[in-house]
Motif scaffolding. Structure first.
Motif, PDB file in Angstrom:
ATOM      1  N   TYR A  48      40.234  57.608  44.536  1.00 41.79           N
ATOM      2  CA  TYR A  48      40.628  56.056  45.403  1.00 41.79           C
ATOM      3  C   TYR A  48      42.199  56.380  44.922  1.00 41.79           C
ATOM      4  N   ASN A  49      42.697  55.822  45.926  1.00 39.17           N
ATOM      5  CA  ASN A  49      44.359  55.878  45.733  1.00 39.17           C
ATOM      6  C   ASN A  49      45.231  54.604  46.193  1.00 39.17           C
ATOM      7  N   ASN A 115      38.767  54.395  34.449  1.00 41.71           N
ATOM      8  CA  ASN A 115      38.933  55.552  35.025  1.00 41.71           C
ATOM      9  C   ASN A 115      38.107  55.370  36.407  1.00 41.71           C
ATOM     10  N   LEU A 116      38.097  54.368  37.099  1.00 37.90           N
ATOM     11  CA  LEU A 116      37.149  54.067  38.161  1.00 37.90           C
ATOM     12  C   LEU A 116      37.601  54.784  39.223  1.00 37.90           C
ATOM     13  N   ALA A 117      38.856  54.931  39.466  1.00 39.26           N
ATOM     14  CA  ALA A 117      39.367  55.787  40.622  1.00 39.26           C
ATOM     15  C   ALA A 117      39.100  56.983  40.768  1.00 39.26           C
ATOM     16  N   ILE A 180      38.159  39.319  48.726  1.00 32.61           N
ATOM     17  CA  ILE A 180      37.768  39.262  47.527  1.00 32.61           C
ATOM     18  C   ILE A 180      37.621  40.607  46.903  1.00 32.61           C
ATOM     19  N   LEU A 181      36.719  41.533  47.605  1.00 37.36           N
ATOM     20  CA  LEU A 181      36.541  42.846  47.034  1.00 37.36           C
ATOM     21  C   LEU A 181      37.621  43.718  46.787  1.00 37.36           C
ATOM     22  N   LYS A 182      38.768  43.601  47.765  1.00 40.38           N
ATOM     23  CA  LYS A 182      40.038  44.389  47.522  1.00 40.38           C
ATOM     24  C   LYS A 182      40.556  43.961  46.296  1.00 40.38           C
ATOM     25  N   SER A 183      40.916  42.613  46.074  1.00 36.43           N
ATOM     26  CA  SER A 183      41.591  41.924  45.011  1.00 36.43           C
ATOM     27  C   SER A 183      40.843  42.466  43.548  1.00 36.43           C
ATOM     28  N   ILE A 184      39.547  42.338  43.662  1.00 35.95           N
ATOM     29  CA  ILE A 184      38.805  42.972  42.467  1.00 35.95           C
ATOM     30  C   ILE A 184      38.968  44.486  42.046  1.00 35.95           C
ATOM     31  N   THR A 185      39.155  45.173  43.202  1.00 36.98           N
ATOM     32  CA  THR A 185      39.409  46.544  42.919  1.00 36.98           C
ATOM     33  C   THR A 185      40.702  46.855  42.655  1.00 36.98           C
ATOM     34  N   GLY A 189      40.620  49.038  39.518  1.00 35.62           N
ATOM     35  CA  GLY A 189      41.289  50.299  39.711  1.00 35.62           C
ATOM     36  C   GLY A 189      42.275  50.663  38.962  1.00 35.62           C
ATOM     37  N   VAL A 190      43.093  49.624  38.466  1.00 32.50           N
ATOM     38  CA  VAL A 190      44.437  49.854  37.570  1.00 32.50           C
ATOM     39  C   VAL A 190      43.679  50.186  36.033  1.00 32.50           C
TER      40      VAL A 190
END
Length: 345
Positions: A48-49, A115-117, A180-185, A189-190
Motif C-alpha cells: 500500500y503506497n 508495518n501494515l502497508a 472515515i476509512l481513508k483517514s484512519i488508514t 499506514g504511517v
C-alpha cells in the motif's frame, strides 16, 4: 518609536524561530511536522503506497483522532486505541483476548499494528484483504465496538470538531464511510517500525554491532526460525498451525477459506517489537517469551494440519533459548513505541 518597534518585532520573530528549531522532533505536533510515509532502506517495497489516498497532515490528524475516540463505540467506552496500545507496539498488553463494549471478551488476541502497508491481508485468519476496510471488523463486531458505520457517520456529523476536520482533510464537510476509512488508514499506514537495533546493524549505522549473545542468537534464529519469520519484516505472511492443541478450538483460516486443510491455521505474526507485545499466540495463552520458546522445544502437538517445519519441534537448550531471546530483543523499536506523533493527545 517606529524604529524601536521594528527592532522589537525582529527580535521576537528570531526568538520564536530559535525556539521552534530547538524543539525535540518527537514533541512537534502533526500540524507542525510534515507527515510522511517512510520506507526503511532495508525493507522491500510496500503493498500500500497512498497512491489513491493522498497523505496529509490534516488527514493523519483526523485518522488519529478517530482511532482514539471511544465515542464511536456503542457504549462510548472503547476506541481502536483501547485494544491497540502504543506502549505495547499497538498490541493489547496483558489481555489474552480483545475486550470490547459491555466488557465483552473476544476469542482472539489483538494483533500489533505496525508495518501494515506491507500486508496483503489482515487479522489472524486473513479475512480482510484491504487495509482501508480493516477497521470495519472492529467497528461492527459485537464484542469490540459493537456499532455500525451509519451510526458513526451520524455521530461525527453532530460532533465538533469533526465537520471542520473533514473539510481540512478532504476539502468538504461531507462525512461518509470512504473518507472515515481513508483517514484512519492514513494514521495506521504511517505506523512504520523499522529503526530497531537489528535494523541499524543491518544498515551498518554508526558502527552499531550485535553483542556476542545477540549474534549467536541471530545465527540460531536464521537456522531454526527464519523459514516462517522471514527478514526483514519477520513474517512470511503465511498461515500455519504451530501445534498449540491437538484439536484447535478455533477454526482459524478455514473459517475464511472453507478448506479443511486450513483448519487451526493462523497468520504468522511479525516478531518485531515482540519484547512488548505479550501475551502471545492467537489466543494469548503465553505471557512470556520463555513460554513461547519452551512450546517449540517440547510442547508442539501433533495437530492434523501441523506445519511440516514443526513435526519434530524446535530443539533448544537453555543457552540457545537465552541467545535467541537476546536477539529477539534487538527487534524492539523504542523510537516507534515512544514517538509522541502517534500518541493520543
Amino acid at each position: 518609536m517606529l524604529r524601536k518597534l521594528t527592532v522589537f518585532a525582529v527580535l521576537f520573530i528570531s526568538i520564536a524561530l530559535m525556539y521552534a528549531c530547538s524543539k525535540n522532533e518527537d514533541e512537534i505536533v502533526p500540524e507542525e511536522k510534515a507527515i510522511t510515509f517512510s520506507v526503511p532502506s532495508n525493507f522491500p517495497a510496500p503493498v500500500y503506497n497512498f497512491e489513491h489516498n493522498k497523505l496529509s497532515n490534516a488527514g493523519f490528524s483526523l485518522g488519529k483522532k478517530l482511532f482514539y475516540d471511544a465515542r464511536l463505540s456503542a457504549d462510548k467506552s472503547v476506541s481502536c486505541g483501547s485494544c491497540h496500545q502504543q506502549f505495547a507496539a499497538f498490541a493489547n498488553l496483558d489481555h489474552k483476548v480483545s475486550h470490547g463494549v459491555n466488557n465483552c471478551q473476544g476469542k482472539r488476541n489483538a494483533p500489533s499494528l505496525f508495518n501494515l502497508a506491507w500486508q496483503k491481508a489482515f487479522f489472524w485468519d486473513g479475512g480482510v484483504k484491504n487495509i482501508e476496510t480493516s477497521p470495519l471488523n472492529a467497528i461492527t463486531d459485537a464484542c469490540e465496538m459493537g456499532t455500525d458505520i451509519v451510526t458513526i457517520i451520524t455521530t461525527l456529523k453532530n460532533t465538533e470538531p469533526y465537520p471542520e476536520m473533514f473539510k481540512k482533510a478532504f476539502g468538504s464537510t461531507e462525512i461518509n464511510s470512504q473518507l472515515i476509512l481513508k483517514s484512519i488508514t492514513q494514521f495506521m499506514g504511517v505506523l512504520v517500525s523499522g529503526n530497531s537495533k537489528y535494523d541499524k546493524v543491518m544498515r551498518k549505522e554508526d558502527g552499531i554491532l550485535f553483542t556476542s549473545d545477540e549474534q549467536a542468537g541471530y545465527t540460531l534464529f536464521k537456522q531454526k526460525c527464519s523459514s516462517c519469520h522471514a527478514e526483514p519484516l519477520f513474517t512470511d505472511f503465511s498461515y500455519r498451525s504451530n501445534g498449540l492443541d491437538l484439536i484447535s478450538t478455533d477454526e482459524g483460516r478455514s473459517h475464511i477459506t472453507g478448506v479443511q486443510t486450513d483448519f487451526g491455521k493462523f497468520r504468522v505474526p511479525s516478531l518485531r517489537n515482540i519484547e512488548y507485545t505479550s501475551p502471545y499466540m492467537h489466543d494469548g495463552r503465553f505471557y512470556s517469551l520463555d513460554e513461547v520458546l519452551e512450546h517449540y522445544n517440547s510442547g508442539v502437538k501433533a495437530a492434523e494440519n501441523l506445519d511440516a517445519e514443526l513435526k519434530s519441534g524446535i530443539q533448544l537448550n537453555s543457552l540457545e533459548k537465552s541467545q535467541i531471546k537476546a536477539f529477539l530483543k534487538t527487534l524492539t523499536d523504542n523510537e516507534f513505541i515512544k514517538n509522541t506523533l502517534y500518541s493520543e493527545s
